[in-house]
Design an enzyme around this catalytic site. Structure first.
Site, PDB file in Angstrom:
ATOM      1  CE1 TYR A   1       0.964   4.892  -6.260  1.00 44.93           C
ATOM      2  CE2 TYR A   1       0.847   6.364  -4.358  1.00 44.93           C
ATOM      3  CZ  TYR A   1       1.414   5.280  -5.007  1.00 44.93           C
ATOM      4  OH  TYR A   1       2.423   4.583  -4.397  1.00 44.93           O
TER       5      TYR A   1
ATOM      6  CB  SER B   1      -0.936  -0.043   1.214  1.00 40.00           C
ATOM      7  OG  SER B   1      -1.796   1.071   1.228  1.00 40.00           O
TER       8      SER B   1
END
Length: 268
Positions: free
Chosen positions: A143, A129
Site C-alpha cells: 500500500y 496519495s
C-alpha cells in the site's frame, strides 16, 4: 467546472463529489457500484459505472462525459484499496491486486483523459496519495509503495504536461474515518496460524485501524481536494492537517535509522 472523479461511491470520493456539487460543479462520479444521479443548487453528480482496472470502461466513461459536457476541466483520481500482510506473506498476485487499483488505476484514468485535456489546452489532475507514501507502514508495504509511486508519477506527469497548461498534484491524507478500514483485505498467508508474522501483524494493523476510526472526517480531505482544483496553481503535494504536515516534515529531517525505529515502535 466539469470534473471526472473516480471512487465516487463512498468515503472521501463521495464526500468530495458532494462538496464539489454544492459549489456548483458538474461531477461525473465513476465507481464500480454506480449510483443515483443528484442535483444540488446549480451543481450535479452524474454517476457512471466504470472500473479503473479496466481501461475500456474508462474510455467509455470519458466518451460519455465529452458527449454530454464537451470538456473535462479536472480529474480527481481517488479510487483505491488496501491489503495487509507481511511482505513474505504476500503473493505476487496479491501485490498485483494492490498495484492494479492504486497505481495502474491512476495511470489508466489519466491516459483516458489526457487527449481531451491536451486538445482543450487546459486541465487539472489531482491524485490521492497518502501520508503512507512518506511514512512507510509495516504490514502494508505494498500500500505504501503504491502511494509512493503515485507521488513521483504525478510530479513527472506535471512536468510533461506543462506545455498544455495542465497542472498535476497530489493530496496526502492521514488517518480518515471511512469504510476503507472495514474493507481492508488481508493476504491469504497472513491469516494462517503458521505465519511467523501473525501476532505482530494483528497488533500493528489493530493500531492502524484504531487510528483510522479516530481520524478526520472525509469532508476535511474533500475540502483539500477542492482547494487543489480552485487555487491559482495546483500544489504538487498537499497534506491536510497540521499534525500530518509536522509528521511528514520530521520524516525529512530526522536521520533515516531513527525515523524507521520510531515508526516501528509506534506500530509494535
Amino acid at each position: 467546472m466539469i470534473i471526472l472523479l473516480t471512487g465516487g461511491s463512498a468515503g472521501i470520493g463521495k464526500a468530495t463529489a458532494e462538496l464539489l456539487m454544492e459549489r456548483g460543479n458538474t461531477v461525473y462520479a465513476l465507481s464500480r457500484r454506480g449510483g443515483e444521479d443528484r442535483r444540488g443548487g446549480t451543481g450535479s453528480i452524474i454517476n457512471i459505472t466504470a472500473d479503473v482496472t479496466k481501461p475500456e470502461t474508462l474510455q467509455k466513461a470519458v466518451d460519455e462525459v465529452i458527449a454530454k459536457s464537451g470538456r473535462i476541466d479536472a480529474l480527481v483520481c481517488n479510487a483505491g484499496n488496501g491489503i495487509a500482510g507481511s511482505v513474505e506473506d504476500t503473493s505476487l498476485d496479491e501485490v498485483r491486486y494492490q498495484m492494479e487499483t492504486n497505481f495502474f488505476g491512476v495511470v489508466n484514468t489519466v491516459k483516458a483523459v489526457l487527449p481531451q485535456m491536451r486538445a482543450q489546452k487546459s486541465g487539472r489532475i489531482v491524485a490521492m496519495s497518502s501520508v503512507a507514501a512518506i511514512v512507510p507502514i509495516p504490514f502494508q508495504a505494498f500500500y505504501s509503495a503504491s502511494k509512493s509511486a503515485i507521488l513521483l508519477y504525478m510530479q513527472a506527469l506535471g512536468m510533461e504536461l506543462a506545455p498544455w497548461n495542465i497542472e498535476c498534484g497530489c493530496v496526502l491524507p492521514g488517518d480518515t474515518k471511512t469504510d476503507f478500514t472495514s474493507s481492508r483485505k488481508y493476504t491469504a498467508a497472513s491469516q494462517a496460524k503458521t505465519s511467523a508474522y501473525k501476532a505482530l501483524m494483528d497488533k500493528s494493523v489493530g493500531k492502524m485501524e484504531a487510528d483510522e476510526r479516530n481520524g478526520v472526517e472525509p469532508c476535511v480531505i474533500a475540502r483539500a481536494i477542492a482547494s487543489q482544483l480552485t487555487r491559482r496553481h495546483v500544489k504538487p503535494i498537499l497534506i491536510p492537517g497540521a499534525q500530518y504536515k509536522f509528521i511528514c516534515f520530521m520524516m525529512k529531517i530526522v536521520p533515516q535509522r531513527l525515523r524507521l525505529a520510531i515508526v516501528r515502535m509506534i506500530y509494535s
